[in-house]
Design a protein around this motif. Sequence first.
Motif, PDB file in Angstrom:
ATOM      1  N   ALA A 426       0.413  -1.266  -0.129  1.00 41.27           N
ATOM      2  CA  ALA A 426       0.364   0.000   0.179  1.00 41.27           C
ATOM      3  C   ALA A 426       1.105   1.716  -0.243  1.00 41.27           C
ATOM      4  CB  ALA A 426      -0.586  -0.196   1.263  1.00 41.27           C
ATOM      5  N   LEU A 427       2.206   1.287   0.698  1.00 47.67           N
ATOM      6  CA  LEU A 427       2.693   2.201   1.256  1.00 47.67           C
ATOM      7  C   LEU A 427       4.133   2.109  -0.087  1.00 47.67           C
ATOM      8  CD1 LEU A 427       0.823   2.497   3.659  1.00 47.67           C
ATOM      9  CD2 LEU A 427       3.006   3.376   4.656  1.00 47.67           C
ATOM     10  N   LYS A 428       4.498   1.340  -0.800  1.00 43.65           N
ATOM     11  CA  LYS A 428       5.958   0.735  -1.593  1.00 43.65           C
ATOM     12  C   LYS A 428       6.273   1.372  -0.649  1.00 43.65           C
ATOM     13  CE  LYS A 428       2.361   0.647  -4.850  1.00 43.65           C
ATOM     14  NZ  LYS A 428       2.261  -1.263  -5.331  1.00 43.65           N
ATOM     15  N   LYS A 429       6.962   2.039   0.416  1.00 45.20           N
ATOM     16  CA  LYS A 429       7.974   1.469   1.291  1.00 45.20           C
ATOM     17  C   LYS A 429       8.832   0.328   1.905  1.00 45.20           C
ATOM     18  CE  LYS A 429       6.968   6.071   0.783  1.00 45.20           C
ATOM     19  NZ  LYS A 429       8.113   6.471  -0.281  1.00 45.20           N
ATOM     20  N   ASN A 430       9.727   0.422   1.899  1.00 45.01           N
ATOM     21  CA  ASN A 430      10.300  -0.801   2.780  1.00 45.01           C
ATOM     22  C   ASN A 430      10.001  -1.019   4.777  1.00 45.01           C
ATOM     23  OD1 ASN A 430      12.867  -2.182   4.734  1.00 45.01           O
ATOM     24  ND2 ASN A 430      12.990  -2.599   2.541  1.00 45.01           N
ATOM     25  N   VAL A 431       9.991  -2.313   4.583  1.00 42.67           N
ATOM     26  CA  VAL A 431       8.951  -2.305   5.873  1.00 42.67           C
ATOM     27  C   VAL A 431      10.709  -3.649   6.677  1.00 42.67           C
ATOM     28  CG1 VAL A 431       7.362  -3.926   7.205  1.00 42.67           C
ATOM     29  CG2 VAL A 431       6.688  -2.748   5.288  1.00 42.67           C
TER      30      VAL A 431
END
Length: 474
Positions: A426-431
């Motif tokens: 959803a955020l297109k960010k690293n987790v």
Amino acid sequence: MPVVKFLEYVEEHQNDFVERLRKAVAIPSVSGDPAHRQDVFRMADFLIDELKALGASVETRDPGQQDFHGQTLPLPPIVLATVGNDPAKKTILVYGHYDVQPALIEDGWATDPFTLVEDDQHRLIGRGSTDDKGPVLGWINVVEAHKKMGLELPVNLKFCLEGMEESGSEGLDPIIYSEADKYFRDVDAVCISDNYWLGTTKPCLTYGLRGVSYFHLTVKGPRADLHSGVFGGTVHEPMTDLFALMSKLVTPDGKILVPGIYDQVRQVTDEEQKTYDHLAFKMEELHDAVGNKINIHESIRDTLQHRWRFPSLSLHGVEGAFYNPGDKTVVPARVVGKFSIRTVPDMEPEKVTELVKKYVTDEFNKLNSKNSMTIECTHGGNHWLSSPQHPNYVAAAKAVEKVFSVKPDLTREGGSIPVTLSFQEALKKNVLLLPMGRGDDGAHSINEKLDRSNYVSGTKLLGTYLYEVSQVQL
């Protein structure tokens, strides 16, 4: 230096932090028990009050209602809190959950599960201590330390706290996706502390999780249950068919028998093999966790690879069968076998379901039974994989070295945390998965605990990570 002052504050105020955890554990926020639903709401209020007292801007989202076996229950709020909104700083989103698994003293607990007890080994024992109230409060401790010292956090910090994780995170995903370009718009990276060290002696960073596809295999025959003395040997029995099918799914040594399953599995690379060379894990830890020496594989490498990066199939139970003590000569009219497959890269849930359905249907047809059979996938959560070379992980590794004076193990896990994939997509960010507790904490089990040293050092680690991630290019 601010980070040094922060570390000193945490060390000096650890008793205050333990008291905060004590108050949280005392709230029996069991999301899976309707009798405790108001306690889950009470736990949300507790966290909201704690965050507001520290100057956080707090808002909530209403996930709606839940149909619980014909009973309509309100879902507890998604708590969104913000500390800092400096556009010149990075924004880190932290996720956690405030609900817990059921716990009763008669289950075998040595103490009241909702009264935090510190034993002579300085273990903080209580339901939710490690899963996930301790880690959630660790982040709040970080905010408190900076506020009390008059220091600004090195990043903007956002919280996303839910109260249904132990019950499937019902209602969370729609909010994550709907808020992706709103509340979560400025997020640069995500950090989740809802997992554990591999063992008991060394911190780790977790960069992969298996997915899970859950199946219900139903066999139906007579209109109602039958007397085996009257009908045994004269009709096709659903239980007999079910056992025949369940026996064709997996071998005693763990090999999945569904054709085509292993064709989807990504090959182990030489680079990946190296990550298993010096992991802080001993086979004795597996024996202790299981309570017996029943391991399939003899080497640590094979054991961990089959836990983390190869699929597994487990048989979980049979619904509709007689299971009470004593004898009952009944032939069940309808039985449901339940099993799941833990999936790994590059397995696709839709393909897994397709293969399972075809195989089970083919095997049922071979029985020449006059019963009817259906199989459905009731849940198809995908696997998740990140990269330990990502700057978010590099920053976390540096933080581990500063707090624990050791390089972290790089691990994957056999379980599933679906929200990691939701945030990533959803955020297109690293987790990042940055655990606080140890591998022997016993989450979901009796006498769940969080060592005081892990709680204190874990709080230090979370804060130090914020300083390190503020210096990298994400």
